[in-house]
Design a protein around this motif. Structure first.
Motif, PDB file in Angstrom:
ATOM      1  N   ASP A 186       0.827  -1.207   0.000  1.00 59.16           N
ATOM      2  CA  ASP A 186       0.000   0.000   0.000  1.00 59.16           C
ATOM      3  C   ASP A 186       0.863   1.259   0.000  1.00 59.16           C
ATOM      4  OD1 ASP A 186      -2.403  -1.329  -0.071  1.00 59.16           O
ATOM      5  OD2 ASP A 186      -2.643  -1.369   2.108  1.00 59.16           O
ATOM      6  N   LEU A 187       1.923   1.244   0.800  1.00 61.73           N
ATOM      7  CA  LEU A 187       2.816   2.406   0.841  1.00 61.73           C
ATOM      8  C   LEU A 187       3.460   2.640  -0.520  1.00 61.73           C
ATOM      9  CD1 LEU A 187       4.078   4.604   2.614  1.00 61.73           C
ATOM     10  CD2 LEU A 187       5.924   3.011   3.127  1.00 61.73           C
ATOM     11  N   THR A 188       3.864   1.573  -1.181  1.00 61.79           N
ATOM     12  CA  THR A 188       4.466   1.704  -2.513  1.00 61.79           C
ATOM     13  C   THR A 188       3.465   2.267  -3.512  1.00 61.79           C
ATOM     14  OG1 THR A 188       5.932  -0.170  -2.060  1.00 61.79           O
ATOM     15  CG2 THR A 188       5.617   0.454  -4.353  1.00 61.79           C
ATOM     16  N   GLU A 191       2.825   6.078  -2.744  1.00 62.18           N
ATOM     17  CA  GLU A 191       3.908   6.955  -3.178  1.00 62.18           C
ATOM     18  C   GLU A 191       4.014   7.017  -4.692  1.00 62.18           C
ATOM     19  OE1 GLU A 191       7.374   5.538  -1.196  1.00 62.18           O
ATOM     20  OE2 GLU A 191       6.928   6.657   0.645  1.00 62.18           O
ATOM     21  N   ALA A 192       3.562   5.972  -5.377  1.00 62.53           N
ATOM     22  CA  ALA A 192       3.574   5.973  -6.841  1.00 62.53           C
ATOM     23  C   ALA A 192       2.327   6.626  -7.426  1.00 62.53           C
ATOM     24  CB  ALA A 192       3.707   4.543  -7.366  1.00 62.53           C
ATOM     25  N   GLY A 193       1.394   7.046  -6.570  1.00 62.93           N
ATOM     26  CA  GLY A 193       0.166   7.673  -7.035  1.00 62.93           C
ATOM     27  C   GLY A 193      -0.779   6.718  -7.721  1.00 62.93           C
ATOM     28  N   GLN A 194      -0.691   5.436  -7.388  1.00 55.72           N
ATOM     29  CA  GLN A 194      -1.509   4.415  -8.046  1.00 55.72           C
ATOM     30  C   GLN A 194      -2.706   3.976  -7.211  1.00 55.72           C
ATOM     31  OE1 GLN A 194       1.277   1.273  -8.860  1.00 55.72           O
ATOM     32  NE2 GLN A 194       2.285   2.371 -10.515  1.00 55.72           N
ATOM     33  N   ILE A 314       5.162   2.601   9.602  1.00 60.80           N
ATOM     34  CA  ILE A 314       4.476   2.988   8.362  1.00 60.80           C
ATOM     35  C   ILE A 314       2.958   3.027   8.526  1.00 60.80           C
ATOM     36  CG2 ILE A 314       6.305   2.144   6.848  1.00 60.80           C
ATOM     37  CD1 ILE A 314       4.737  -0.369   6.399  1.00 60.80           C
ATOM     38  N   GLY A 315       2.441   2.534   9.651  1.00 68.45           N
ATOM     39  CA  GLY A 315       0.992   2.494   9.840  1.00 68.45           C
ATOM     40  C   GLY A 315       0.361   3.865   9.813  1.00 68.45           C
ATOM     41  N   LEU A 316       0.894   4.807  10.606  1.00 69.13           N
ATOM     42  CA  LEU A 316       0.321   6.150  10.650  1.00 69.13           C
ATOM     43  C   LEU A 316       0.551   6.902   9.352  1.00 69.13           C
ATOM     44  CD1 LEU A 316       1.126   7.330  14.291  1.00 69.13           C
ATOM     45  CD2 LEU A 316      -1.036   6.517  13.353  1.00 69.13           C
ATOM     46  N   VAL A 319      -2.213   5.810   7.176  1.00 65.42           N
ATOM     47  CA  VAL A 319      -3.444   6.465   7.629  1.00 65.42           C
ATOM     48  C   VAL A 319      -3.532   7.888   7.081  1.00 65.42           C
ATOM     49  CG1 VAL A 319      -4.586   7.428   9.668  1.00 65.42           C
ATOM     50  CG2 VAL A 319      -3.761   5.076   9.695  1.00 65.42           C
ATOM     51  N   LYS A 320      -2.436   8.638   7.216  1.00 62.20           N
ATOM     52  CA  LYS A 320      -2.426  10.038   6.753  1.00 62.20           C
ATOM     53  C   LYS A 320      -2.638  10.116   5.250  1.00 62.20           C
ATOM     54  CE  LYS A 320      -1.606  14.473   7.618  1.00 62.20           C
ATOM     55  NZ  LYS A 320      -1.747  15.026   6.263  1.00 62.20           N
ATOM     56  N   HIS A 321      -1.987   9.254   4.487  1.00 62.21           N
ATOM     57  CA  HIS A 321      -2.133   9.280   3.034  1.00 62.21           C
ATOM     58  C   HIS A 321      -3.560   8.917   2.617  1.00 62.21           C
ATOM     59  CE1 HIS A 321       2.343   9.251   2.811  1.00 62.21           C
ATOM     60  NE2 HIS A 321       2.112   9.912   1.710  1.00 62.21           N
ATOM     61  N   LEU A 322      -4.136   7.915   3.263  1.00 60.85           N
ATOM     62  CA  LEU A 322      -5.496   7.503   2.901  1.00 60.85           C
ATOM     63  C   LEU A 322      -6.502   8.610   3.197  1.00 60.85           C
ATOM     64  CD1 LEU A 322      -5.561   3.768   4.084  1.00 60.85           C
ATOM     65  CD2 LEU A 322      -5.382   4.636   1.753  1.00 60.85           C
ATOM     66  N   LEU A 323      -6.366   9.267   4.333  1.00 59.91           N
ATOM     67  CA  LEU A 323      -7.289  10.352   4.655  1.00 59.91           C
ATOM     68  C   LEU A 323      -7.038  11.575   3.785  1.00 59.91           C
ATOM     69  CD1 LEU A 323      -7.466  10.048   8.550  1.00 59.91           C
ATOM     70  CD2 LEU A 323      -9.172   9.365   6.861  1.00 59.91           C
ATOM     71  N   ASP A 324      -5.790  11.801   3.383  1.00 57.40           N
ATOM     72  CA  ASP A 324      -5.515  12.890   2.442  1.00 57.40           C
ATOM     73  C   ASP A 324      -6.218  12.646   1.112  1.00 57.40           C
ATOM     74  OD1 ASP A 324      -4.011  14.307   4.230  1.00 57.40           O
ATOM     75  OD2 ASP A 324      -2.066  13.621   3.474  1.00 57.40           O
ATOM     76  N   LEU A 325      -6.257  11.388   0.687  1.00 57.84           N
ATOM     77  CA  LEU A 325      -6.980  11.066  -0.552  1.00 57.84           C
ATOM     78  C   LEU A 325      -8.472  11.353  -0.414  1.00 57.84           C
ATOM     79  CD1 LEU A 325      -5.255   7.708  -1.604  1.00 57.84           C
ATOM     80  CD2 LEU A 325      -4.988   9.945  -2.678  1.00 57.84           C
ATOM     81  N   HIS A 326      -8.986  11.261   0.808  1.00 56.61           N
ATOM     82  CA  HIS A 326     -10.393  11.582   1.073  1.00 56.61           C
ATOM     83  C   HIS A 326     -10.593  13.070   1.355  1.00 56.61           C
ATOM     84  CE1 HIS A 326     -10.722   7.200   1.759  1.00 56.61           C
ATOM     85  NE2 HIS A 326     -12.005   7.362   1.547  1.00 56.61           N
TER      86      HIS A 326
END
Length: 363
Positions: A186-188, A191-194, A314-316, A319-326
């Motif tokens: 998920d982190l990869t 960061e790749a914007g996929q 990498i958990g938090l 979390v931050k990236h997923l909520l940023d997408l929302h």
């Protein structure tokens, strides 16, 4: 011929400007003298002698001026050459190198920015090394455990009454590895914007209940109570990607369990305001003020001395990236020794009454 160095360009530019200014001065001087020759009562021989003296003086002045320009050009470009040297060393992995600049102009500001970048790269490199070490440990430990139990099964060294327990341990270790691998993937993708989200209207209250129930073996083993707190009379419906919010809740609750001592409680609070508000509160050691902004960085861990308890860091970040997408903000309130509270919001679903009607079983 092309000039490839800033030093040579700067020196030649200043020299060309100096020569041009001398030429303009000479032409202007000659024109003014020619116009004022009658009033100055100078004959042609005296005028020519003055022109020759002026030309000689101009040529002689170019020599010390050129030397001065050479010195100044070298001094101005020295910090840039220093940056180039340090950049080459950083490219070779020497992240402790810094640019030494004692200036307060634009070049000095550039040097400070360069040093800040080098410090950030050094921190990132250290976190990467720690991350590789932690991931290696988190993968090796369950693999070693599973390998040991498999070998024991093959050797028929486990009593029948202990085989069920051994299988449960193997299942726990397998789940642990799967979560780690999924987090890395998920982190990869993030960061790749996929990674894409697909918002839908769903029952947020029911999702929280399902996540807490699904994680019961984990918090029961840790001897921590996880409770859901809400004052709402009806379930809350939100508009978001249900699977990704599930992942956010799992990571936040898992993080709270990691830092909560036994016999404590973790609370998941739900509240309906202009938006749906979700808070995960623990009774752990808390987070220092200087660490609160960095906890969202990938690989960053608050307590480096507690490697086994704090995971890979990498958990938090996920979390931050997923909520940023929302486009949903998340905040943390924490006091050292009294625990932490992570709070985020989600937009409410339109027409929740229709969704509630659709969820009711048919009579």
């Amino acid at each position: 011929m092309r000039i490839n160095t800033l030093f040579a360009r700067l020196f030649l530019t200043c020299l060309a400007a100096l020569v041009f200014s001398h030429v303009v001065l000479a032409v202007t001087f000659a024109a003014l003298f020619q116009h004022s020759q009658a009033s100055l009562h100078l004959n042609a021989a005296a005028l020519n002698q003055m022109k020759q003296l002026f030309s000689i003086a101009s040529c002689l002045s170019l020599v010390p001026t050129s030397i001065m320009l050479l010195f100044l050009s070298h001094r101005i470009t020295a910090p840039l050459r220093e940056m180039q040297r340090v950049a080459c060393q950083i490219a070779q992995g020497e992240f402790a190198q810094r640019v030494k600049i004692k200036r307060h102009d634009e070049v000095g500001t550039l040097g400070e920015a360069f040093n800040a970048m080098a410090a950030a790269l050094a921190d990132l490199d250290q976190m990467r090394k720690d991350f590789v070490a932690n991931v290696s440990h988190d993968l090796r430990s369950p693999l070693t455990s599973i390998h040991g139990f498999v070998r024991a099964f093959l050797d028929d060294a486990i009593p029948d009454d202990r085989k069920c327990h051994a299988l449960q341990v193997m299942e726990e270790q397998t789940t642990r590895m799967i979560k780690l691998v999924n987090d890395l993937l998920d982190l990869t993708r993030i960061e790749a914007g996929q990674l894409e989200i697909h918002p839908v209207a769903f029952n947020l209250s029911e999702l929280v209940r399902q996540v807490v129930a699904r994680m019961e073996p984990e918090w029961a083993k840790k001897q921590v109570i996880v409770e859901i707190l809400t004052e709402e009379a009806y379930d809350i419906y939100a508009m978001a990607d249900r699977d990704r919010i599930d992942q956010v809740l799992v990571n936040l609750i898992h993080n709270a369990l990691q830092f909560s001592p036994p016999a404590c409680s973790v609370a998941v609070c739900l509240r309906k305001e202009a938006q749906a508000m979700i808070a995960v509160q623990d009774e752990g050691p808390g987070i220092k003020p200087e660490d609160r902004e960095r906890i969202w960085e990938r690989f960053y861990k608050v307590d480096q001395a507690r490697t086994k308890q704090t995971g890979t860091g990498i958990g938090l970040s996920i979390v931050k990236h997923l909520l940023d997408l929302h486009h949903s903000p998340i905040s943390v309130a924490s006091e050292v020794g009294k625990g932490s509270t992570f709070t985020f919001t989600l937009p409410l679903a339109p027409n929740p009454s229709l969704l509630l009607e659709a969820e009711r079983p048919e009579r």
